[in-house]
Enzyme design. Structure first.
Site, PDB file in Angstrom:
ATOM      1  N   HIS A 106       0.599  -1.151   0.055  1.00  0.00           N
ATOM      2  CA  HIS A 106       0.004  -0.064  -0.088  1.00  0.00           C
ATOM      3  C   HIS A 106       1.162   1.352  -0.198  1.00  0.00           C
ATOM      4  O   HIS A 106       1.998   1.572   0.973  1.00  0.00           O
ATOM      5  CB  HIS A 106      -0.623  -0.101   1.219  1.00  0.00           C
ATOM      6  CG  HIS A 106      -2.052   0.603   1.453  1.00  0.00           C
ATOM      7  ND1 HIS A 106      -1.345   2.440   1.730  1.00  0.00           N
ATOM      8  CD2 HIS A 106      -2.942   0.664   0.813  1.00  0.00           C
ATOM      9  CE1 HIS A 106      -2.573   3.072   1.630  1.00  0.00           C
ATOM     10  NE2 HIS A 106      -3.927   1.963   1.175  1.00  0.00           N
ATOM     11  N   ASP A 183       3.242  -4.351   8.562  1.00  0.00           N
ATOM     12  CA  ASP A 183       2.039  -3.442   7.747  1.00  0.00           C
ATOM     13  C   ASP A 183       1.141  -4.373   8.440  1.00  0.00           C
ATOM     14  O   ASP A 183       0.746  -4.956   7.378  1.00  0.00           O
ATOM     15  CB  ASP A 183       2.030  -3.067   6.764  1.00  0.00           C
ATOM     16  CG  ASP A 183       1.110  -1.968   6.323  1.00  0.00           C
ATOM     17  OD1 ASP A 183      -0.240  -2.037   6.834  1.00  0.00           O
ATOM     18  OD2 ASP A 183       1.023  -1.409   5.315  1.00  0.00           O
ATOM     19  N   GLN A 186      -4.416  -4.931   7.003  1.00  0.00           N
ATOM     20  CA  GLN A 186      -5.237  -5.917   6.367  1.00  0.00           C
ATOM     21  C   GLN A 186      -5.543  -7.478   7.310  1.00  0.00           C
ATOM     22  O   GLN A 186      -6.377  -7.710   6.914  1.00  0.00           O
ATOM     23  CB  GLN A 186      -4.792  -6.373   4.811  1.00  0.00           C
ATOM     24  CG  GLN A 186      -5.355  -4.993   4.166  1.00  0.00           C
ATOM     25  CD  GLN A 186      -6.971  -4.528   4.197  1.00  0.00           C
ATOM     26  OE1 GLN A 186      -7.768  -5.109   4.824  1.00  0.00           O
ATOM     27  NE2 GLN A 186      -6.776  -3.285   4.060  1.00  0.00           N
ATOM     28  N   LYS A 209      -9.890  -0.596  10.985  1.00  0.00           N
ATOM     29  CA  LYS A 209      -9.895  -1.684   9.572  1.00  0.00           C
ATOM     30  C   LYS A 209     -10.502  -3.216  10.550  1.00  0.00           C
ATOM     31  O   LYS A 209     -10.122  -4.313  10.304  1.00  0.00           O
ATOM     32  CB  LYS A 209      -8.581  -2.199   9.283  1.00  0.00           C
ATOM     33  CG  LYS A 209      -8.796  -0.748   7.922  1.00  0.00           C
ATOM     34  CD  LYS A 209      -7.280  -0.532   6.947  1.00  0.00           C
ATOM     35  CE  LYS A 209      -7.428  -0.315   6.595  1.00  0.00           C
ATOM     36  NZ  LYS A 209      -7.999   0.681   5.449  1.00  0.00           N
ATOM     37  N   CYS A 349      -5.042   2.235  -3.430  1.00  0.00           N
ATOM     38  CA  CYS A 349      -2.790   2.914  -3.043  1.00  0.00           C
ATOM     39  C   CYS A 349      -2.416   2.022  -3.388  1.00  0.00           C
ATOM     40  O   CYS A 349      -1.825   1.960  -2.090  1.00  0.00           O
ATOM     41  CB  CYS A 349      -3.412   3.057  -1.804  1.00  0.00           C
ATOM     42  SG  CYS A 349      -5.053   4.022  -1.287  1.00  0.00           S
TER      43      CYS A 349
END
Ligand code: PMP
Length: 391
Positions: A106, A183, A186, A209, A349
């Site tokens: 991303h 990261d 997700q 999220k 993104c």
């Protein structure tokens, strides 16, 4: 969602819905407890400070950090990654040092490192993914060398849904003294995160999220690294002593939390963790998988649909991206909206990944355990309708 009779919300990778329980916790703070933290001399201020710090402890337990002071509250994944880039990497990089990211990142896990490379004279290197969307481990192994200072990777891709096991990468990074940044934006709503098991150095994720509010997120860092890391924002709360000309700072995590924090957001994040724990990851993962299996078996059966990444449901953690022959992704999303299905269409993104996939945009369906098989079927009906319209 009130403008629809029923919205099949399949855009959970953008942001997840917020359960009433989380709304109630935030509502209670604003209605009954709207005071500041860390500085009040009255009972209510102490109570709310305890609640706020209690969430820090809760987050630590949630990701198996061994100390609550390893948890920094941020405004989200983007903020967390920027903090590591500018607070840690920038002061550790010499010209000719290297950082590694992958082609599927991303922009939040790419642009900050580009900026650090430009400012430090360091180099940013990009690992490719294979046809199924998995990181090219051979290339990564070769790329990690004595110049590498930072490796920063998505645990789950926001476009392909592929999962990367961080343990072997952490080991390789540590062998040459580099840090591994994860990261987990997700991942967090779909699988447990165990920072000790993964042995990673920094982890970033967002409250919105994972069934929590917007504007709050987490940066986990190993204690010694947070100690070395510089604050990137300065002001009240984060200081120890201040004179007219200089200041000393609080130890981590407070030195990273300048100004009045997002108190309602942090309390909401704590409620979201309770919510996830109440359902349990085994149940969440089971439902996610059933939904993705149905989606993949339907899409695999449609000759005019191209699925990006792996054809197997096992390789998609709640996210599936596709295109329909001869129809722009935006048109598909518009027609899906007309049948009450919300998906996202565009570059997500992830411009470099779009280039790698040789497309400008894809349609992305992303599930959470709250979705139903009926909603997946509604999506498939919408795709067929689009095909009819554009024939
Ligand atoms: N990384 C990934 C993989 C993401 O999917 C996102 C959000 N789409 C981000 C980072 C940025 O998260 P936020 O906008 O909450 O800061």
């Amino acid at each position: 969602m009130t403008i629809y009779n029923h919205l099949a919300y399949l855009d959970n990778a953008s942001t997840t819905p917020v359960p009433q329980y989380v709304v109630d916790v935030i509502d209670h703070y604003y209605h009954c407890e709207k005071v500041n933290v860390h500085r009040g001399m009255y009972k209510l201020a102490n109570v709310v400070t305890q609640q706020y710090e209690g969430v820090r402890q809760k987050v630590a337990k949630f990701i198996n950090a061994d100390d609550k002071n390893q948890i920094v509250f941020t405004s989200g994944t983007t903020d967390s990654l920027n903090m590591v880039a500018f607070g840690y990497a920038l002061s550790h990089l010499q010209p000719d040092d290297e950082m590694i990211v992958s082609v599927l990142e991303h922009h939040s896990n790419l642009v900050p490192w580009q900026q650090v490379a430009a400012k430090s004279g360091g180099r940013l290197r990009i690992v490719k993914v294979d046809g199924k969307g998995h990181l090219d481990q051979k290339q990564l192994t070769k790329m990690i060398n004595r110049h590498t200072k930072v490796v920063s990777l998505a645990m789950v891709s926001n476009v392909l849904g592929t999962y990367t096991d961080m343990r072997p990468i952490a080991q390789k990074a540590h062998e040459i003294g580099a840090v591994l940044v994860v990261d987990a934006a997700q991942a967090v709503a779909h699988m447990p995160i165990d920072v000790q098991k993964m042995n990673v150095d920094f982890v970033a994720f967002s409250g919105h999220k994972m069934f929590g509010p917007t504007g709050v997120g987490v940066l986990y860092g190993k204690s010694e690294l947070l100690e070395e890391m510089n604050p990137v924002r300065f002001g009240g709360e984060m200081i120890d002593q201040v004179t007219s000309r200089s200041a000393t700072f609080q130890p981590a995590p407070l030195k990273f939390e300048a100004g009045t924090p997002n108190i309602a957001g942090v309390l909401g994040l704590g409620a979201a963790i309770d919510y996830i724990n109440g359902i349990g990851y085994p149940s969440i993962m089971g439902t996610d998988h059933l939904l993705v299996e149905r989606l993949m078996s339907e899409l695999n059966g449609l000759k005019f649909v191209t699925i990006y990444g792996s054809p197997s449901a096992d390789d998609h953690k709640a996210v599936v991206s596709f295109n329909v022959e001869g129809i722009h992704a935006h048109d598909i999303a518009t027609i899906l909206d007309s049948v009450g299905v919300a998906v996202r269409a565009g570059h997500h993104c992830a411009h470099p990944l779009m280039d790698f996939l040789r497309t400008e945009s894809v349609v992305r369906a992303s599930v959470s355990f709250q979705n139903t098989i009926k909603e997946i079927d509604q999506l498939v009906v919408g795709i067929q309708k689009a095909r009819e319209i554009f024939k």
